[in-house]
Design a protein around this motif. Sequence first.
Motif, PDB file in Angstrom:
ATOM      1  N   ILE A   1       5.481   0.594  -3.049  1.00 34.89           N
ATOM      2  CA  ILE A   1       4.562  -0.247  -3.809  1.00 34.89           C
ATOM      3  C   ILE A   1       5.323  -1.339  -4.532  1.00 34.89           C
ATOM      4  CG2 ILE A   1       3.009  -0.252  -5.791  1.00 34.89           C
ATOM      5  CD1 ILE A   1       2.095   2.523  -4.846  1.00 34.89           C
ATOM      6  N   HIS A   2       6.447  -0.968  -5.112  1.00 28.97           N
ATOM      7  CA  HIS A   2       7.182  -1.929  -5.906  1.00 28.97           C
ATOM      8  C   HIS A   2       7.757  -3.049  -5.040  1.00 28.97           C
ATOM      9  CE1 HIS A   2      10.171  -3.342  -8.924  1.00 28.97           C
ATOM     10  NE2 HIS A   2       9.148  -3.089  -9.704  1.00 28.97           N
TER      11      HIS A   2
ATOM     12  N   ILE B   1       3.213   8.555  -9.888  1.00 29.10           N
ATOM     13  CA  ILE B   1       4.584   8.682  -9.392  1.00 29.10           C
ATOM     14  C   ILE B   1       5.496   9.208 -10.479  1.00 29.10           C
ATOM     15  CG2 ILE B   1       6.550   7.303  -8.631  1.00 29.10           C
ATOM     16  CD1 ILE B   1       4.577   5.689  -6.970  1.00 29.10           C
TER      17      ILE B   1
ATOM     18  N   ALA C   1       6.193  16.495  -2.140  1.00 23.19           N
ATOM     19  CA  ALA C   1       5.410  15.693  -3.077  1.00 23.19           C
ATOM     20  C   ALA C   1       6.324  14.791  -3.891  1.00 23.19           C
ATOM     21  CB  ALA C   1       4.592  16.593  -3.988  1.00 23.19           C
ATOM     22  N   LEU C   2       7.431  15.352  -4.339  1.00 24.46           N
ATOM     23  CA  LEU C   2       8.385  14.579  -5.141  1.00 24.46           C
ATOM     24  C   LEU C   2       8.967  13.419  -4.334  1.00 24.46           C
ATOM     25  CD1 LEU C   2      10.256  14.227  -7.614  1.00 24.46           C
ATOM     26  CD2 LEU C   2      11.810  15.821  -6.536  1.00 24.46           C
TER      27      LEU C   2
ATOM     28  N   ASP D   1       6.681   6.345  -2.229  1.00 23.70           N
ATOM     29  CA  ASP D   1       5.522   5.509  -2.561  1.00 23.70           C
ATOM     30  C   ASP D   1       5.868   4.488  -3.621  1.00 23.70           C
ATOM     31  OD1 ASP D   1       3.594   6.277  -0.886  1.00 23.70           O
ATOM     32  OD2 ASP D   1       2.541   7.608  -2.267  1.00 23.70           O
ATOM     33  N   GLY D   2       6.593   4.951  -4.632  1.00 19.96           N
ATOM     34  CA  GLY D   2       6.966   4.053  -5.709  1.00 19.96           C
ATOM     35  C   GLY D   2       7.767   2.878  -5.176  1.00 19.96           C
TER      36      GLY D   2
ATOM     37  N   ALA E   1       6.267  21.158  -2.905  1.00 18.24           N
ATOM     38  CA  ALA E   1       6.605  20.445  -4.138  1.00 18.24           C
ATOM     39  C   ALA E   1       7.668  19.389  -3.871  1.00 18.24           C
ATOM     40  CB  ALA E   1       7.093  21.426  -5.197  1.00 18.24           C
TER      41      ALA E   1
ATOM     42  N   ALA F   1       4.782  12.848 -10.919  1.00 19.92           N
ATOM     43  CA  ALA F   1       5.371  13.677  -9.858  1.00 19.92           C
ATOM     44  C   ALA F   1       6.874  13.830 -10.057  1.00 19.92           C
ATOM     45  CB  ALA F   1       5.082  13.069  -8.493  1.00 19.92           C
ATOM     46  N   VAL F   2       7.519  12.768 -10.501  1.00 15.45           N
ATOM     47  CA  VAL F   2       8.970  12.842 -10.689  1.00 15.45           C
ATOM     48  C   VAL F   2       9.310  13.820 -11.816  1.00 15.45           C
ATOM     49  CG1 VAL F   2      10.989  11.519 -11.414  1.00 15.45           C
ATOM     50  CG2 VAL F   2       9.438  10.583  -9.720  1.00 15.45           C
TER      51      VAL F   2
ATOM     52  N   PHE G   1      -5.407  -2.006   1.864  1.00 11.24           N
ATOM     53  CA  PHE G   1      -4.301  -1.066   1.951  1.00 11.24           C
ATOM     54  C   PHE G   1      -3.568  -0.956   0.621  1.00 11.24           C
ATOM     55  CE2 PHE G   1       0.032   0.170   2.609  1.00 11.24           C
ATOM     56  CZ  PHE G   1      -0.097   1.267   3.430  1.00 11.24           C
TER      57      PHE G   1
ATOM     58  N   VAL H   1       4.633   0.595 -11.965  1.00 13.72           N
ATOM     59  CA  VAL H   1       4.447   1.545 -10.865  1.00 13.72           C
ATOM     60  C   VAL H   1       3.294   2.466 -11.247  1.00 13.72           C
ATOM     61  CG1 VAL H   1       6.816   1.535 -10.040  1.00 13.72           C
ATOM     62  CG2 VAL H   1       6.139   3.158 -11.803  1.00 13.72           C
ATOM     63  N   PRO H   2       2.619   3.086 -10.243  1.00 14.56           N
ATOM     64  CA  PRO H   2       1.521   3.991 -10.564  1.00 14.56           C
ATOM     65  C   PRO H   2       1.972   5.170 -11.424  1.00 14.56           C
ATOM     66  CG  PRO H   2       1.456   3.390  -8.267  1.00 14.56           C
ATOM     67  CD  PRO H   2       2.720   2.834  -8.819  1.00 14.56           C
TER      68      PRO H   2
ATOM     69  N   PHE I   1       7.266  -0.852 -15.847  1.00 14.74           N
ATOM     70  CA  PHE I   1       7.817  -0.994 -14.501  1.00 14.74           C
ATOM     71  C   PHE I   1       6.750  -1.330 -13.477  1.00 14.74           C
ATOM     72  CE2 PHE I   1      10.619   1.919 -16.745  1.00 14.74           C
ATOM     73  CZ  PHE I   1      11.795   1.203 -16.661  1.00 14.74           C
TER      74      PHE I   1
ATOM     75  N   ALA J   1       6.458  10.810  -3.520  1.00 16.03           N
ATOM     76  CA  ALA J   1       6.098  10.003  -4.680  1.00 16.03           C
ATOM     77  C   ALA J   1       7.138   8.901  -4.892  1.00 16.03           C
ATOM     78  CB  ALA J   1       5.985  10.878  -5.924  1.00 16.03           C
ATOM     79  N   ILE J   2       8.415   9.270  -4.768  1.00 16.79           N
ATOM     80  CA  ILE J   2       9.455   8.257  -4.942  1.00 16.79           C
ATOM     81  C   ILE J   2       9.354   7.213  -3.831  1.00 16.79           C
ATOM     82  CG2 ILE J   2      11.936   7.883  -5.115  1.00 16.79           C
ATOM     83  CD1 ILE J   2      12.184  10.739  -6.096  1.00 16.79           C
TER      84      ILE J   2
ATOM     85  N   ALA K   1       7.417  17.716 -10.250  1.00 12.92           N
ATOM     86  CA  ALA K   1       7.905  18.489  -9.112  1.00 12.92           C
ATOM     87  C   ALA K   1       9.127  19.337  -9.476  1.00 12.92           C
ATOM     88  CB  ALA K   1       8.205  17.561  -7.945  1.00 12.92           C
ATOM     89  N   PRO K   2      10.111  18.771 -10.179  1.00 12.13           N
ATOM     90  CA  PRO K   2      11.239  19.619 -10.563  1.00 12.13           C
ATOM     91  C   PRO K   2      10.809  20.810 -11.440  1.00 12.13           C
ATOM     92  CG  PRO K   2      11.825  17.327 -10.839  1.00 12.13           C
ATOM     93  CD  PRO K   2      10.371  17.363 -10.522  1.00 12.13           C
TER      94      PRO K   2
ATOM     95  N   ALA L   1      -1.544   6.892  -5.040  1.00  7.38           N
ATOM     96  CA  ALA L   1      -0.336   7.284  -5.758  1.00  7.38           C
ATOM     97  C   ALA L   1      -0.646   7.630  -7.217  1.00  7.38           C
ATOM     98  CB  ALA L   1       0.696   6.165  -5.698  1.00  7.38           C
TER      99      ALA L   1
ATOM    100  N   PHE M   1       0.377  17.818 -10.281  1.00  7.87           N
ATOM    101  CA  PHE M   1       1.286  18.547 -11.173  1.00  7.87           C
ATOM    102  C   PHE M   1       0.854  18.617 -12.637  1.00  7.87           C
ATOM    103  CE2 PHE M   1       4.057  17.221  -7.694  1.00  7.87           C
ATOM    104  CZ  PHE M   1       4.493  18.461  -7.305  1.00  7.87           C
TER     105      PHE M   1
ATOM    106  N   GLN N   1      -3.341   2.427  -1.438  1.00  5.48           N
ATOM    107  CA  GLN N   1      -2.045   3.065  -1.639  1.00  5.48           C
ATOM    108  C   GLN N   1      -1.749   3.239  -3.125  1.00  5.48           C
ATOM    109  OE1 GLN N   1       1.593   1.050  -0.622  1.00  5.48           O
ATOM    110  NE2 GLN N   1       2.439   2.924   0.204  1.00  5.48           N
ATOM    111  N   THR N   2      -2.047   2.206  -3.885  1.00  5.47           N
ATOM    112  CA  THR N   2      -1.816   2.302  -5.323  1.00  5.47           C
ATOM    113  C   THR N   2      -2.700   3.383  -5.922  1.00  5.47           C
ATOM    114  OG1 THR N   2      -1.589  -0.074  -5.198  1.00  5.47           O
ATOM    115  CG2 THR N   2      -1.540   0.880  -7.368  1.00  5.47           C
TER     116      THR N   2
ATOM    117  N   ARG O   1       2.903  -1.154   3.988  1.00  6.28           N
ATOM    118  CA  ARG O   1       2.259  -1.093   5.290  1.00  6.28           C
ATOM    119  C   ARG O   1       3.270  -0.823   6.405  1.00  6.28           C
ATOM    120  NH1 ARG O   1      -2.883  -2.643   6.961  1.00  6.28           N
ATOM    121  NH2 ARG O   1      -2.374  -4.014   8.666  1.00  6.28           N
TER     122      ARG O   1
END
Lengths: 338, 347
Positions: free
Chosen positions: B185-186, A319, B174-175, B181-182, B171, A322-323, A187, A315-316, A313, B178-179, A326-327, A195, A271, A191-192, B191
């Motif tokens: 994961i972190h 991500i 997705a944004l 997910d971040g 969109a 996307a940050v 998992f 993180v993938p 950090f 993504a956050i 998306a904007p 992302a 994106f 998941q990683t 799960r």
Amino acid sequence: MKSTAFSHAERSRGIRAARIMGIMLLLVVVLFMISMNTGVIRLAPLDVLRTLSGSGSDNQELILFQFRLPRIVMSLLIGAGFGLSGCMLQGITRNALAEPGILGINAGAGLVVLLYVSSHAVNGSVFLLPVLSLLGAGAAAALIYGLSYRRHQGVSTIRMLLVGIAIAAGINALTLVLTLKLNPEQFTYVQTWLAGSIMGTDWRFVTALLPWLVVLLPVAFAKARILDVMNLGDFTATGLGSAVQRERLYLFAAAVGLAASCTALGGSIGFVGLIGPHLARRLVGPQHRQLLPASALAGALLVMAADTIARPFDVPTGIVVAVIGAPYFLYLLAKSRN
Amino acid sequence: MNSESASHGESGLQTTARPLAAVLILVLGLVALILAAAVSISVGATDISLDTVWNAVFHFNPDLTTHQIIRELRLPRVLAAALAGAAFAAAGAIMQGMTRNPLADSGILGINAGAGLMLAVCFAFMPGLPFISLMLFAFAGAALGAVIVFGAGSMSRGGLSPLRLVLAGAATSALLLAITDGIAIHYQIGRDLAFWFAGGLAGVSWEQVRLLAPWILVCLAGAVALSRSITLLSLGNDIAIGLGQRIGLVKAACTLLVLVLAGASVSVVGAVGFLGLIIPHVARYLVGVDYRWIIPCSAVLGALLLELSDIGARLFNPMAETPVGAVTALLGVPFFLYLAMRDRRSS
């Protein structure tokens, strides 16, 4: 007289585009350098140079050559691949919002990779992944293309976007069902990966991705003229003697191939295929001979920058993309007229 | 005159309401809902006969294990499914009427994703938060998603076309995902979050139902009270203003209802999508264009559909439960495709 003036204008635009691309290339190199310094363990620029010239400590060599360099090279290649794929898709659909992620291509590739991971060990063959994900992406793309195709009208863009969103939603639901059946180790990996991680990359990933790009990049560049003609609309393009529907299919296949191989090895990074071409169009204009390479460079810059930000950090990368992305997408949407 | 235009409605363009059909649907829908609830209580990892279900509800005997299972596990689950289904469907109906957009749904428009993000934040930074605060955070998240989508959509020059709204929703989702997910994961809560996000009715407790019910019932009542205004809005802003509606006020009230309905439901059953898309269309097809009938019928049919989806999810694989969100997506995706393609053909 008139034609010389025209060709003169074209040449000066070409020179300007070449200059801009030169600057972008330079930025790629600079970013490459900066990226080598940053990470969970920082390496000072001097240490990097010393290690590159072969006189660094074993530890530094391990970090640089085995962890950091493959990851940076991968983010460069993936960014270029997504940028190019997005540029082609935007050209084909004549829609500035077309993008592999939005069109469900990434989701299709992701589902197949997930199936593979859940039935095999976590670290299966790296070289099989692009082939498998091409199957998934191809199936999703064929479904989308088929459902948005109307006889006598061809493929309408709006239908394609809506169908793509719906198919992506369906595939994501399936993906979710499958991920819940995985054991915790699988998992986390999936998941990683989903992302959009370029974490855990080694040189095998680079060698698995490179052949795809080597084959598909020239195909894309060879079709630059046809993409230009398509921009004029189907009627004009047909009138100018290009077999629009057939060429569109070839280009679509090439774009899907690029996106699929990048997704297979770098994870689902959305994106990039949208933003890369947009920045490129602003910088070098709408001619695809310049637009395609500029899109690839812009995509590479974006993913490398995101990866550099993401690495400390842990993180993938997807991500961070996307940050940022998306904007920008929402901004484009607000600006577009119809 | 009435029957004439009603028959005209059959041929595609619906212009009338059919109160008789609506009453019929409300009655039959409620009966079907009760039946579905009974079946839903009886199936699962342990099959319990319908007799026992009846006895457990009306002649409760605390010494019997089956009665305990029904009381403590299955009843709250059934009630939560009915409440959330009604809430998602009503929220969808309100949005479709208010925005005049046939593709509006709290899942498609990023509202569910917003609520999901806030819940991830709660799980990661404030574990062990009481459920009522979770719900309030979910409202805030839903509002965040809605503000982004509608903000981006309405800043644009061409106004809010259905396509634009759907793209903005995709969109934004997705944004926010993504956050989420971040964070997942972190903080390694992936799960737990995935199980919850996939739409799980399995762990619903009485306490959650007790907290959820008043919010949803009050909002449903509010929606019915506003339904006349929503009907007028669905005719277009100009007409609504001409008929004396204060559209700013009505829209604000509607938005608030949608946020609470969707946010509360997401906090209990997870991000179940597409219910709010399908049900209002079915309701509109059956009862005509009057939202005074569409909204109550949507609520009843939505409750019924989520109940059935929950049964389906458990029948599909009784041991490892299939997330109910996957079942609704399975139904919703073809429906969305149908709507998307039909729309293009007619214009």
